[in-house]
Design an enzyme around this catalytic site. Sequence first.
Site, PDB file in Angstrom:
ATOM      1  N   GLU A 139      -7.546   4.522  12.542  1.00 24.79           N
ATOM      2  CA  GLU A 139      -6.348   4.392  13.242  1.00 24.79           C
ATOM      3  C   GLU A 139      -6.596   4.955  14.626  1.00 24.79           C
ATOM      4  OE1 GLU A 139      -2.857   4.832  11.310  1.00 24.79           O
ATOM      5  OE2 GLU A 139      -3.306   4.195   9.248  1.00 24.79           O
TER       6      GLU A 139
ATOM      7  N   ASP B 291       0.786  -1.153   0.001  1.00 19.35           N
ATOM      8  CA  ASP B 291       0.038  -0.049   0.000  1.00 19.35           C
ATOM      9  C   ASP B 291       0.950   1.124   0.009  1.00 19.35           C
ATOM     10  OD1 ASP B 291      -0.001   0.916   3.137  1.00 19.35           O
ATOM     11  OD2 ASP B 291       0.035  -1.247   2.813  1.00 19.35           O
TER      12      ASP B 291
END
Length: 295
Positions: free
Chosen positions: A191, A99
């Site tokens: 996150e 990613d």
Amino acid sequence: MPPAPKKPTVKKPATPVRKPVSRKPAVRKKKSKSIPIEWKLAIIGVLLVLLSPLYYGYILKGFVGTWRWIKDWGQDPNYRTYESFNIKIPKKYTIHGIDVSYYQGKINWAKVKTMKEDEVSIRFAFIKATEGLLLVDPYFQRNWREAPKVGILCGAYHFFRPKKDGKSQAKFFLQVVNIEKGDLPPVVDIESLDGVSPLKMRAELSDFLNYVEMKTKVRPIIYTGLKFHEDYLDGHFDDYPLWVAHYYQPRLKLDKSRWKFWQHSDKAKINGIGHVVDFNAFNGDSLALDNMLVR
């Protein structure tokens, strides 16, 4: 008769006393041994072998194998070091990917695609598109265009900000990303709480997920860290595919039925990319990955 005249006494000269002479021990000269002609020929033959590229190829291969064994000694046998990627990769997975975001800079996707060590190569890539309500990744459009050209499966992700309205973030994300047939499902990256309560975070995240799924007819993937999942998401959103970050471990400490992607390292070196990269494994085979693609 008169006595015979006495013979005069002659004195013998004194014998000179000689000083002892110190003698140096004799040095024996070493006998030079000549090397038999057979030995000379044998030495020349060995030198020729040592100088041959083939010999060095075998030595290098043996050295690399030995070094890999030393580095992995005592580790989980299903967790192997790959020198070209500069990381350890779990062995049980056959499909790998990365990613990326602006942090990796301009990427040569052709080099990414051709990189391979043994059975490991890059099959998919998740590409950052947006963040919050205003930020568009400056390299998204280029990556989104160039990666599929070389045959890499792609998915776009949004970095979620719990303080911002979830539905508005979803609209912003879909204004930037055109999700098409053959893409991986869209991803929401959650996150942190950003100072809001877990309840508020889950409410905004739910609004984001519902809106994206309604507009695309595709169920989004949730990306998060293992600790964040355990603290705030476990038992929630269980119907959504899960992508979990859990670094430098031989296995992901989560039931395999619960997750689809595992981000197991953030320090991979990839040809065509100037900075370290996150490395991921897919929990399944090629057919399972194909079934995840947008129809």
